[in-house]
Design a protein around this motif. Structure first.
Motif, PDB file in Angstrom:
ATOM      1  N   MET A  25       1.633  13.894   6.866  1.00  0.00           N
ATOM      2  CA  MET A  25      -0.083  14.230   6.785  1.00  0.00           C
ATOM      3  C   MET A  25      -0.336  14.214   8.540  1.00  0.00           C
ATOM      4  O   MET A  25      -1.627  14.848   8.633  1.00  0.00           O
ATOM      5  N   LEU A  46      -3.643   9.158   3.906  1.00  0.00           N
ATOM      6  CA  LEU A  46      -5.439   9.450   3.758  1.00  0.00           C
ATOM      7  C   LEU A  46      -6.081   8.979   4.685  1.00  0.00           C
ATOM      8  O   LEU A  46      -7.057   9.593   5.423  1.00  0.00           O
ATOM      9  N   TRP A  47      -5.726   7.569   4.924  1.00  0.00           N
ATOM     10  CA  TRP A  47      -6.464   6.766   6.148  1.00  0.00           C
ATOM     11  C   TRP A  47      -6.387   7.221   7.252  1.00  0.00           C
ATOM     12  O   TRP A  47      -7.241   7.688   7.943  1.00  0.00           O
ATOM     13  N   ILE A  96       0.734  -1.356   0.170  1.00  0.00           N
ATOM     14  CA  ILE A  96       0.160   0.066  -0.122  1.00  0.00           C
ATOM     15  C   ILE A  96       0.760   1.207  -0.141  1.00  0.00           C
ATOM     16  O   ILE A  96       1.948   1.412   0.905  1.00  0.00           O
ATOM     17  N   PRO A  97       0.635   2.281  -1.107  1.00  0.00           N
ATOM     18  CA  PRO A  97       1.562   3.382  -0.905  1.00  0.00           C
ATOM     19  C   PRO A  97       1.247   4.223   0.213  1.00  0.00           C
ATOM     20  O   PRO A  97       0.319   4.263   0.890  1.00  0.00           O
ATOM     21  N   SER A  98       2.453   5.048   0.637  1.00  0.00           N
ATOM     22  CA  SER A  98       2.541   5.607   1.700  1.00  0.00           C
ATOM     23  C   SER A  98       1.446   6.802   1.996  1.00  0.00           C
ATOM     24  O   SER A  98       0.851   7.299   2.866  1.00  0.00           O
ATOM     25  N   VAL A  99       0.975   7.184   0.844  1.00  0.00           N
ATOM     26  CA  VAL A  99       0.255   8.242   0.698  1.00  0.00           C
ATOM     27  C   VAL A  99      -1.363   7.712   0.885  1.00  0.00           C
ATOM     28  O   VAL A  99      -1.996   8.502   1.589  1.00  0.00           O
ATOM     29  N   ILE A 100      -1.695   6.511   0.669  1.00  0.00           N
ATOM     30  CA  ILE A 100      -2.784   6.027   0.838  1.00  0.00           C
ATOM     31  C   ILE A 100      -2.883   5.830   2.565  1.00  0.00           C
ATOM     32  O   ILE A 100      -3.969   6.080   3.125  1.00  0.00           O
ATOM     33  N   TYR A 101      -1.848   5.375   3.057  1.00  0.00           N
ATOM     34  CA  TYR A 101      -1.649   5.269   4.766  1.00  0.00           C
ATOM     35  C   TYR A 101      -2.010   6.649   5.152  1.00  0.00           C
ATOM     36  O   TYR A 101      -2.935   6.828   6.052  1.00  0.00           O
ATOM     37  N   MET A 120       5.443  10.738   3.447  1.00  0.00           N
ATOM     38  CA  MET A 120       4.028  11.252   3.027  1.00  0.00           C
ATOM     39  C   MET A 120       3.061  11.201   4.307  1.00  0.00           C
ATOM     40  O   MET A 120       2.528  12.038   4.886  1.00  0.00           O
TER      41      MET A 120
END
Lengths: 363, 300
Positions: free
Chosen positions: A290, A175-176, A168-173, A286
């Motif tokens: 965030m 976002l979650w 799973i890409p770090s940007v999706i982590y 990322m």
């Protein structure tokens, strides 16, 4: 330098004379006639020595490009951080500018040109440490379960699931984390921590957003878990079966077998896996950017806003206000580069020490 | 020697022994329980992330998402067509750089350099390079390409992704080539095939499913990278295919939308994340499927 592969030399370096010459007249033997036909066909296509040499050098060149990349990165970072280096020297990593008016330390003040890496070093270390604290026991638990206890049917799917976590890409982590984890921490976990552990002053309620070191630590823990657990698994599988059998034969329970026969033998590799996870956590950008809150301050509370080396680069680099600012960010990047190289090298050496004899496998 | 029915050294189970056995059994049970619990705890966030992604993303996905460019702030609608295209271009440039160089490096490690000091050093450096944070790659490529060119560009983003692919491709290629039996090479060489030809059409071809697997893994890994693109590809609201102009990318767009204060953009971020993860999971599952069917079908 370059190894010569023994089998290859025989077939190419020796042209005509050996074949056929002791055997008398050639055309008499049909088999030999055929051989010479193949040979003359091959010879008609010219000598392949030059092509071989060229091919080999091309491959060497590509392999050397990996050194080239590392050197290039290092040179670029060193050159571009010269300005900050000449202005602050080693003090960049240790000292802070004290504001004469308020007597408070000013760590990162692009407007007046004061730069110190302290709050970012602190933020990186604290969030990574929190992540390791949560991830290491869980990762070892998963590895133990998957290698020693799990029913064979479940092993494949569960291993796949943990690997998926790594994909799973770090940007999706991130976002979650922003939309699920941070509200969860804010509403439920943080108040509980403040009530139970508020007296340690590690948790106080100055920051109502839910962002901060703890949120960064939790998301980092989730992200480095698969790395640690898959390497631990690899190291544990490399422990010979005879070790397990010997301990079991002495009447040990399964846990005693795992503890004495497996974990003890694999401990160096497990330390390596943990250090590799640390390397990932130190440089993770990322997701941390965030949720860490992004303020260049040092707080004792784990619930306060902070900033890490990677997150400040991601946040400020594109709109750096001055050359000195860019240069200071470059120096942070250089520090991150050097630290992760050391950490990774150390981890690789430790993991290699254990799995050296084991067959290669793809992760 | 016979002892008759007289027992030698009768072994008595005292209460102490029983206690100890019970404690050991309990510890064993507790350890098993903890291992199961930690596995559940690890699977939980994964399931949570996926459920959330599908729940939030699927409701925001629409045809417009794939066909329209981002709408200005405040306007409803809009999509990520340019970001999907941009990601494709960036990954294409990255693969063009990363895959050939990585495979060649792997060929050197497995075919020419086996056991030499140089090969060990290359292997070690590749592993270490794999661990260098992507943001560091980003600023290095920025100062290498963007600064001299004086503008952000799709090309520099592709270079950053390509560099990140090299170590992964290199190491998986090596591992796959090492699994090719020696007999295959010897057979080719015994027929008088030149070495380069034997490496390319025999060894590499035999290992090709595994090598493709490695390349796809590297591809899936960099497909979600955001950090190296912030200062190189930079992002763009427009439809762009030019290599020397800033370009949008899916992960970059997700990041920008996620930290924005607009609900509409959050919605699009979830949809983008769903598309990205579906692509990556598809790639990884495909890889998993291919590897589980036996990596070296031709060899065995």
């Amino acid at each position: 330098m370059i190894a010569n592969v023994p089998e290859i030399r025989i077939s190419q370096a020796q042209p005509q004379p050996e074949l056929g010459s002791p055997e008398g007249p050639r055309p008499a033997d049909p088999a030999l006639a055929e051989v010479s036909a193949v040979r003359s066909f091959l010879l008609s296509r010219g000598n392949s020595a030059i092509a071989d040499r060229g091919f080999q050098w091309l491959m060497v060149l590509c392999a050397l490009s990996i050194f080239g990349i590392v050197v290039l990165i290092a040179v670029e970072l060193v050159l571009r951080s010269q300005l900050a280096w000449s202005k602050f020297g080693f003090g960049f990593f240790f000292s802070a500018f004290i504001d004469p008016a308020t007597r408070l330390p000013m760590y990162w003040d692009p407007v007046n040109g004061h730069f110190s890496a302290l709050p970012f070093l602190y933020g990186t270390l604290v969030s990574s440490f929190l992540a390791l604290l949560m991830a290491v026991p869980l990762a070892i638990g998963v590895a133990v379960f998957l290698t020693e206890m799990c029913p064979r049917v479940l092993r494949g799917p569960l291993a796949f699931l943990t690997e998926l976590l790594a994909a799973i890409p770090s940007v999706i982590y991130g976002l979650w984390a922003v939309f699920v984890l941070v509200p969860l921490l804010r509403e439920h976990v943080n108040p509980l921590l403040i009530r139970l552990l508020g007296w340690t002053s590690l948790f106080n309620d100055d920051n109502p957003t839910g962002l901060g070191f703890l949120a960064a630590g939790v998301i980092l823990a989730i992200m480095i878990l698969p790395i640690i657990s898959s390497l631990t698994r690899e190291v544990m599988t490399a422990v010979p079966h005879s070790q397990r059998e010997a301990v079991l034969a002495l009447g040990a329970t399964r846990w005693e077998m795992i503890r004495m026969g497996v974990l003890r033998n694999a401990r160096i590799g497990i330390v390596g896996a943990v250090i590799l996870g640390l390397g990932r956590a130190l440089g993770e950008t990322m997701a941390v950017t965030m949720v860490i809150g992004n303020s260049p301050e040092i707080h004792r509370s784990m619930l306060a806003n902070g900033s890490s080396m990677a997150s400040v680069i991601a946040n400020e680099f594109a709109e750096a206000s001055s050359d000195l600012h860019t240069s200071a960010l470059m120096e942070l990047g250089l520090a991150l580069f050097v630290v992760t190289i050391i950490v990774n090298a150390l981890a690789r050496v430790l993991v290699w020490a254990v799995t050296r004899g084991a067959p290669a496998q793809v992760h | 020697m016979r002892y008759g029915d007289q027992r030698v050294g009768e072994y008595k189970l005292t209460t102490e022994h029983k206690m100890r056995a019970r404690i050991r059994a309990l510890t064993d049970g507790a350890a098993t329980g903890l291992a199961v619990l930690s596995t559940l705890l690890v699977v939980a966030p994964l399931v949570a992330i996926f459920v959330y992604l599908v729940y939030k993303g699927a409701s925001s996905l629409s045809w417009a998402f794939f066909t329209k460019n981002p709408a200005p702030v405040g306007e409803a609608g809009g999509g990520m067509a340019n970001a999907i295209l941009g990601s494709g271009i960036l990954l294409g440039v990255g693969s063009l750089i990363g895959v050939p160089v990585g495979i060649s490096g792997g060929i050197f490690l497995a075919e020419f350099g086996r056991g030499t000091k140089l090969a060990n050093a290359v292997r070690f450096t590749a592993d270490v390079l794999n661990g260098v944070p992507s943001i560091v790659m980003g600023i290095a490529v920025y100062s290498l390409i963007v600064v001299p060119q004086r503008h952000f560009s799709a090309f520099s983003g592709g270079v950053a992704l390509g560099i990140m692919m090299i170590p992964t491709v290199c190491r998986t290629t090596e591992e796959m080539l090492l699994m090719v039996p020696h007999a295959v090479r010897e057979a080719a060489l015994a027929l008088g095939v030149p070495n380069w030809r034997s490496v390319l059409s025999i060894t590499v071809k035999t290992a090709s499913p595994g090598i493709i697997t490695g390349a796809m893994l590297a591809f899936a890994r960099v497909a979600g990278e955001t950090a190296p693109l912030i200062f190189t590809a930079f992002g763009s609201p427009n439809w762009s295919v030019a290599l020397n102009e800033p370009i949008a990318a899916l992960p970059l767009q997700i990041y920008v939308y996620a930290i924005s204060p607009y609900d509409e953009w959050h919605r699009l971020a979830w949809a983008g994340a769903l598309v990205l993860i579906v692509l990556i999971v598809l790639a990884v599952s495909l890889v998993r499927y291919v590897t589980s069917r036996g990596v070296l079908k031709g060899a065995s």
